[in-house]
Design a protein around this motif. Structure first.
Motif, mmCIF file in Angstrom:
data_model
loop_
_atom_site.group_PDB
_atom_site.id
_atom_site.type_symbol
_atom_site.label_atom_id
_atom_site.label_comp_id
_atom_site.label_asym_id
_atom_site.label_seq_id
_atom_site.Cartn_x
_atom_site.Cartn_y
_atom_site.Cartn_z
ATOM 1 N N TRP A 1 68.954 70.354 55.106
ATOM 2 C CA TRP A 1 67.699 69.733 55.572
ATOM 3 C C TRP A 1 68.047 68.735 56.666
ATOM 4 C CZ3 TRP A 1 62.755 70.935 54.635
ATOM 5 C CH2 TRP A 1 61.763 70.073 55.100
ATOM 6 N N ARG A 2 67.121 68.562 57.626
ATOM 7 C CA ARG A 2 67.343 67.577 58.684
ATOM 8 C C ARG A 2 66.081 66.754 58.930
ATOM 9 N NH1 ARG A 2 72.027 67.795 61.469
ATOM 10 N NH2 ARG A 2 71.146 66.548 63.154
ATOM 11 N N THR A 3 66.069 65.533 58.433
ATOM 12 C CA THR A 3 65.212 64.441 58.859
ATOM 13 C C THR A 3 63.757 64.501 58.387
ATOM 14 O OG1 THR A 3 66.583 64.276 60.844
ATOM 15 C CG2 THR A 3 64.528 63.038 60.851
ATOM 16 N N THR A 4 63.010 65.528 58.741
ATOM 17 C CA THR A 4 61.556 65.526 58.612
ATOM 18 C C THR A 4 61.073 65.064 57.239
ATOM 19 O OG1 THR A 4 61.542 67.407 60.108
ATOM 20 C CG2 THR A 4 59.494 66.925 58.956
ATOM 21 N N SER A 5 60.160 64.106 57.231
ATOM 22 C CA SER A 5 59.468 63.596 56.054
ATOM 23 C C SER A 5 60.373 62.801 55.109
ATOM 24 C CB SER A 5 58.774 64.715 55.283
ATOM 25 O OG SER A 5 57.927 64.190 54.295
ATOM 26 N N TYR A 6 61.593 63.310 54.851
ATOM 27 C CA TYR A 6 62.494 62.635 53.911
ATOM 28 C C TYR A 6 63.403 61.619 54.592
ATOM 29 C CZ TYR A 6 61.089 66.536 50.928
ATOM 30 O OH TYR A 6 60.376 67.449 50.222
ATOM 31 N N GLY A 7 63.695 61.818 55.873
ATOM 32 C CA GLY A 7 64.520 60.888 56.613
ATOM 33 C C GLY A 7 66.016 61.075 56.479
ATOM 34 N N PHE A 8 66.473 62.053 55.677
ATOM 35 C CA PHE A 8 67.909 62.269 55.515
ATOM 36 C C PHE A 8 68.362 63.573 56.172
ATOM 37 C CE2 PHE A 8 66.054 63.574 51.278
ATOM 38 C CZ PHE A 8 66.155 64.943 51.455
ATOM 39 N N VAL A 9 69.667 63.698 56.337
ATOM 40 C CA VAL A 9 70.284 64.941 56.793
ATOM 41 C C VAL A 9 71.204 65.422 55.680
ATOM 42 C CG1 VAL A 9 71.857 66.011 58.449
ATOM 43 C CG2 VAL A 9 70.164 64.336 59.245
ATOM 44 N N HIS A 10 70.933 66.630 55.169
ATOM 45 C CA HIS A 10 71.805 67.271 54.186
ATOM 46 C C HIS A 10 72.415 68.503 54.843
ATOM 47 C CE1 HIS A 10 69.759 65.487 50.325
ATOM 48 N NE2 HIS A 10 70.375 64.594 51.057
ATOM 49 N N ASP A 11 73.729 68.571 54.826
ATOM 50 C CA ASP A 11 74.457 69.676 55.454
ATOM 51 C C ASP A 11 75.556 70.108 54.495
ATOM 52 O OD1 ASP A 11 75.559 71.508 57.199
ATOM 53 O OD2 ASP A 11 76.545 70.010 58.452
ATOM 54 N N GLN B 1 58.886 79.637 44.575
ATOM 55 C CA GLN B 1 58.154 79.718 45.840
ATOM 56 C C GLN B 1 59.006 80.511 46.839
ATOM 57 O OE1 GLN B 1 55.268 77.531 46.407
ATOM 58 N NE2 GLN B 1 55.468 76.063 44.764
ATOM 59 N N VAL B 2 58.394 81.451 47.528
ATOM 60 C CA VAL B 2 59.094 82.152 48.600
ATOM 61 C C VAL B 2 58.759 81.453 49.910
ATOM 62 C CG1 VAL B 2 57.246 83.883 48.964
ATOM 63 C CG2 VAL B 2 59.598 84.412 49.639
ATOM 64 N N GLY B 3 59.771 81.234 50.736
ATOM 65 C CA GLY B 3 59.486 80.506 51.966
ATOM 66 C C GLY B 3 60.687 80.388 52.863
ATOM 67 N N ALA B 4 60.570 79.485 53.845
ATOM 68 C CA ALA B 4 61.623 79.296 54.839
ATOM 69 C C ALA B 4 61.621 77.869 55.343
ATOM 70 C CB ALA B 4 61.423 80.262 56.003
ATOM 71 N N VAL B 5 62.816 77.399 55.677
ATOM 72 C CA VAL B 5 63.006 76.142 56.400
ATOM 73 C C VAL B 5 63.598 76.513 57.755
ATOM 74 C CG1 VAL B 5 64.279 73.967 56.521
ATOM 75 C CG2 VAL B 5 63.334 74.755 54.336
ATOM 76 N N VAL B 6 62.924 76.109 58.813
ATOM 77 C CA VAL B 6 63.399 76.359 60.175
ATOM 78 C C VAL B 6 63.760 75.006 60.784
ATOM 79 C CG1 VAL B 6 62.815 77.285 62.450
ATOM 80 C CG2 VAL B 6 61.933 78.404 60.383
ATOM 81 N N THR B 7 64.971 74.899 61.321
ATOM 82 C CA THR B 7 65.487 73.633 61.824
ATOM 83 C C THR B 7 65.942 73.781 63.267
ATOM 84 O OG1 THR B 7 66.162 72.978 59.614
ATOM 85 C CG2 THR B 7 67.250 71.868 61.457
ATOM 86 N N ASN B 8 65.324 72.987 64.164
ATOM 87 C CA ASN B 8 65.702 73.049 65.582
ATOM 88 C C ASN B 8 65.045 71.915 66.377
ATOM 89 O OD1 ASN B 8 66.849 73.944 67.971
ATOM 90 N ND2 ASN B 8 65.331 75.534 68.319
ATOM 91 N N PRO B 9 65.510 70.680 66.325
ATOM 92 C CA PRO B 9 66.616 70.157 65.510
ATOM 93 C C PRO B 9 66.152 69.517 64.203
ATOM 94 C CG PRO B 9 66.080 68.551 67.175
ATOM 95 C CD PRO B 9 65.143 69.729 67.380
ATOM 96 N N ALA B 10 64.834 69.304 64.018
ATOM 97 C CA ALA B 10 64.320 68.777 62.751
ATOM 98 C C ALA B 10 63.798 69.941 61.909
ATOM 99 C CB ALA B 10 63.203 67.763 63.008
ATOM 100 N N SER B 11 63.769 69.744 60.601
ATOM 101 C CA SER B 11 63.379 70.805 59.675
ATOM 102 C C SER B 11 61.877 70.852 59.458
ATOM 103 C CB SER B 11 64.056 70.597 58.318
ATOM 104 O OG SER B 11 65.448 70.709 58.413
ATOM 105 N N ASP B 12 61.368 72.072 59.255
ATOM 106 C CA ASP B 12 60.037 72.247 58.686
ATOM 107 C C ASP B 12 60.174 73.107 57.440
ATOM 108 O OD1 ASP B 12 59.962 75.004 59.265
ATOM 109 O OD2 ASP B 12 58.803 74.737 61.078
ATOM 110 N N TRP B 13 59.077 73.287 56.697
ATOM 111 C CA TRP B 13 59.162 74.009 55.427
ATOM 112 C C TRP B 13 57.835 74.681 55.165
ATOM 113 C CZ3 TRP B 13 59.229 71.293 50.010
ATOM 114 C CH2 TRP B 13 59.628 72.198 49.013
ATOM 115 N N SER B 14 57.883 75.973 54.853
ATOM 116 C CA SER B 14 56.670 76.704 54.463
ATOM 117 C C SER B 14 56.974 77.502 53.210
ATOM 118 C CB SER B 14 56.203 77.635 55.584
ATOM 119 O OG SER B 14 57.222 78.560 55.920
#
Length: 196
Positions: free
Chosen positions: A39-49, A103-116
């Motif tokens: 995850w990168r940044t959006t809503s949570y403010g952290f970067v998990h790699d 839940q079926v979905g996707a996180v797209v990151t470029n450069p911040a993450s979104d989630w559906s």
């Protein structure tokens, strides 16, 4: 969509080593580390790699399919497919246990993450397949359970010249002990079109 060819588990490299990896017949059992996530940044403010993704090159005009058994029970347990172009340009798509249901979905990151996501409670304890098809400037993500038809999950932009790696992914952001049984990893021809 063509059947394609199986990718040997030994052909991939781990983005981050799991706690344990064990081959069981043709399947691969992978135990995720507690706190593993992407995850990168959006809503949570952290970067998990710290995701566990077994990846190999994914050329233009190809598709990758990953199959696994969906036995999730803790918040954010997840598995599916990971596509990585860079540290801040990647996609994870699959099944995630969130707010009490798969839940079926996707996180797209470029450069911040979104989630559906979309709830699929009937997919528990069944064989899930996630498919990512790359053509031109787009990746099309589809998913299915058992031998049902694939359903569209996401269409997302990706630079045509991106050097992409892809393969099975598992994360366990909130607990230790998650083991996922991966049943297949295959390369196929890209989808002929967005719509059947």
């Amino acid at each position: 969509m063509e059947n394609g060819c199986e990718i040997p588990w030994s052909e991939g490299r781990w983005t981050h080593e799991p706690v344990r990896v064990e081959q069981d017949g043709d399947d691969l059992l992978v135990e995720a580390a507690e706190g593993s996530d992407a995850w990168r940044t959006t809503s949570y403010g952290f970067v998990h790699d710290t995701e566990h993704a077994l990846v190999c090159p994914m050329p233009q005009d190809s598709a990758v399919e990953v199959g696994f058994v969906a036995r999730f029970e803790e918040q954010f347990d997840q598995a599916g497919i990971f596509l990585r172009a860079a540290e801040d340009c990647w996609v994870k798509a699959g099944l995630e246990f969130a707010d009490g249901t798969p839940q079926v979905g996707a996180v797209v990151t470029n450069p911040a993450s979104d989630w559906s996501v979309a709830p699929v409670p009937q997919w528990v304890d069944r064989r899930v397949t996630i498919r990512a098809s790359r053509s031109g400037d787009a990746v099309t993500v589809r998913a299915r359970v058992d031998d049902e038809d694939f359903r569209l999950v996401r269409v997302l932009p990706l630079p045509e010249d991106a050097e992409l790696e892809a393969g099975p992914m598992v994360c366990a952001p909130t607990r230790a002990g998650l083991v996922v049984r991966f049943t297949s990893w295959r390369s196929t021809a890209a989808d002929g079109s967005l719509h059947p």
